[in-house]
Design an enzyme around this catalytic site. Sequence first.
Site, PDB file in Angstrom:
ATOM      1  N   GLU A 115     -43.768 -57.416 -41.803  1.00  0.00           N
ATOM      2  CA  GLU A 115     -44.347 -56.100 -42.095  1.00  0.00           C
ATOM      3  C   GLU A 115     -45.447 -56.169 -43.152  1.00  0.00           C
ATOM      4  OE1 GLU A 115     -41.116 -53.410 -42.911  1.00  0.00           O
ATOM      5  OE2 GLU A 115     -40.150 -53.788 -40.979  1.00  0.00           O
ATOM      6  N   GLU A 154     -36.576 -56.600 -32.571  1.00  0.00           N
ATOM      7  CA  GLU A 154     -35.652 -55.610 -33.153  1.00  0.00           C
ATOM      8  C   GLU A 154     -35.532 -54.392 -32.235  1.00  0.00           C
ATOM      9  OE1 GLU A 154     -36.554 -54.637 -37.223  1.00  0.00           O
ATOM     10  OE2 GLU A 154     -37.166 -56.681 -37.722  1.00  0.00           O
TER      11      GLU A 154
END
EC number: 3.2.1.8
Length: 327
Positions: free
Chosen positions: A155, A263
Amino acid sequence: MVHLKALASGTLFASLASSAVISRQAAASINDAFVAHGKKYFGTCSDQALLQNSQNEAIVRADFGQLTPENSMKWDALEPSQGSFSFAGADFLADYAKTNNKLVRGHTLVWHSQLPSWVQGITDKDTLTEVIKNHITTIMQRYKGQIYAWDVVNEIFDEDGTLRDSVFSQVLGEDFVRIAFETAREADPNAKLYINDYNLDSADYAKTKGMVSYVKKWLDAGVPIDGIGSQSHYSANGFPVSGAKGALTALASTGVSEVAVTELDIEGASSESYLEVVNACLDVSSCVGITVWGVSDKDSWRSSTSPLLFDSNYQAKDAYNAIIDAL
């Protein structure tokens, strides 16, 4: 192909200790079906508490072929104070995976979140560089040979495709990416090294374009990035799943050897939506696998949206059955 109609039964998990139940689950393993189509794994996330939950563990053992630690390998869990490491939770998952022949995706080495304050407060370049190197080296060498792939950085992009403002980018600029990947390669040369992010679900989105541009540049500069992970958290008001194939194709165009859905959860968990993502990975040759972000809705970080393949009673949903039937 063995279809999974039996999983729809309301009594399927009435006796999780039963070898017959385990046998039926294993005969309809979503991992086995996916691997039969040339992929490496179909996995899920977990950690010690969930692996000690007999209902959850039985499904993990029978139906999934890969594990990602949900929290136990994040910085605040492993090195809460400088130089003081706590490996109990991570060791449990790694040992479980070894015993049960599961691949592991290590998650995650450098991330702005769940980061101890002692790291966030560093302002000196040399100090932060050494802290990153020591953290990565200590962890990766401990699990050398046990972890198939690592999310080395996680991220690191804003929604406009530029680097996220974090202690790492503030102090080191984008060079923290090179430092992290080079350190990781040296620590475990055989592990696949990933950059992982969310909202990479449309090829035309600025964040996806930024990821593609930066990764191409870093690869050209010799940064040892092996893969890009697309978290793929889908919501009703977010990106449509119809963009999954195009997005994975764009990520693969960077020249990395692997891409993966890392995910996955989908609000409402419709069969059509899950099949769209599964087919996207099947259609992109360098997409090696899919990890769903949990087993049961009961334990999901988005539990109110019912996003997973098993409901709160650990019953397989229609989406699970549809994937098995399609494969």
